[in-house]
Design an enzyme around this catalytic site. Sequence first.
Site, PDB file in Angstrom:
ATOM      1  N   TYR A 151       0.834  -1.205   0.000  1.00  0.00           N
ATOM      2  CA  TYR A 151       0.000   0.000   0.000  1.00  0.00           C
ATOM      3  C   TYR A 151       0.863   1.248   0.000  1.00  0.00           C
ATOM      4  O   TYR A 151       2.060   1.206   0.306  1.00  0.00           O
ATOM      5  CB  TYR A 151      -0.937   0.019   1.221  1.00  0.00           C
ATOM      6  CG  TYR A 151      -0.218   0.214   2.534  1.00  0.00           C
ATOM      7  CD1 TYR A 151       0.268  -0.876   3.247  1.00  0.00           C
ATOM      8  CD2 TYR A 151      -0.020   1.495   3.061  1.00  0.00           C
ATOM      9  CE1 TYR A 151       0.927  -0.702   4.451  1.00  0.00           C
ATOM     10  CE2 TYR A 151       0.637   1.679   4.268  1.00  0.00           C
ATOM     11  CZ  TYR A 151       1.107   0.577   4.959  1.00  0.00           C
ATOM     12  OH  TYR A 151       1.770   0.753   6.148  1.00  0.00           O
ATOM     13  N   CYS A 152       0.250   2.371  -0.375  1.00  0.00           N
ATOM     14  CA  CYS A 152       0.920   3.668  -0.327  1.00  0.00           C
ATOM     15  C   CYS A 152      -0.131   4.733  -0.034  1.00  0.00           C
ATOM     16  O   CYS A 152      -1.255   4.402   0.348  1.00  0.00           O
ATOM     17  CB  CYS A 152       1.646   3.938  -1.642  1.00  0.00           C
ATOM     18  SG  CYS A 152       0.551   3.917  -3.061  1.00  0.00           S
ATOM     19  N   THR A 153       0.204   6.006  -0.233  1.00  0.00           N
ATOM     20  CA  THR A 153      -0.722   7.086   0.152  1.00  0.00           C
ATOM     21  C   THR A 153      -2.036   7.057  -0.615  1.00  0.00           C
ATOM     22  O   THR A 153      -3.106   7.062  -0.033  1.00  0.00           O
ATOM     23  CB  THR A 153      -0.049   8.460  -0.078  1.00  0.00           C
ATOM     24  OG1 THR A 153       1.283   8.392   0.412  1.00  0.00           O
ATOM     25  CG2 THR A 153      -0.807   9.560   0.602  1.00  0.00           C
TER      26      THR A 153
END
Length: 293
Positions: A151-153
């Site tokens: 996941y990321c922002t």
Amino acid sequence: MTEAKRLSVKGLVIMGCEGINTTIAGLEQDLKDFISYISQTPGFENMSVKYSTSKMIPFRRFKVQIRDEIVTLNRPDLQPNEKDPSHLTPEEWHNVLTKEQDYLLIDTRNWYETEIGKFKNAIAPPITEFTEFPKWLETQNIPKEKKVLIYCTGGIRCEKAQVEMKESGFNNVFQLKDGILGYLKEFPNQTFDGECFVFDHRVAVDQNLEASKNFDLCPHCGQPSNNEISCVKCDSTAKVCERCLEKEARFETCSKNCAHHYVMNPNKKIRKHINSITMFRETKKNAATSPNK
Ligand SMILES: [Zn+2]
Ligand SMILES: [Zn+2]
């Protein structure tokens, strides 16, 4: 460009072969008008849009950049596939995290982003930029068939990380669609701990996607910080990061200027000059953009 000017929309738009990635700010209706204007362009009909709030416009101007790669991995040949089934919706993601055991959870963001908030039990690689991610991954010796969640922002960086991982043989990789921002919108105060770093003046957004009340950028190094200090030189308050608090020249000073004077003459106090100017500017800005709540 003309439309952004007309609607007073500010922010940075990055365009490349992979698509478009942007964070823009403006009054709510103006933003909606701007997005509907962009979505009339062929190829931009189904953009994924995430909203969060800010008391002031966190950008100074509107800028468009054309890049070879939106997410820099020095691999412009890797093209994400929108129809890929390995995108988990926030709900599917939440189910895996709360009901399953056998998976690895990896945060693909940089160390200073993960430091102020991440999913519980996520592995946070000590990387300073995303180009270091594939190398770091290699050193982890993760079995290729292992279920890996990344996941990321906002889900953009993972698009690229995922294609890269699949190419290196991982065949059980899943990514969080729309990233932390999309997840927090549906599941605040659940499996994500802390706040989510954002690349604008808000520094971070909290669990309700509102501008952080805890973090500020450290006046010495620009990293997020929540340690409030009273400047030994001028008595102004500032938030200095832990690393800088350990460095004697920066130790408990509110600005580069005060740090400099502290080194020259540690015992002499100076007037709250620099900070009162900044505060005055902030107040003016707030007043000018307060209808933006
Ligand atoms: Zn610092
Ligand atoms: Zn000071």
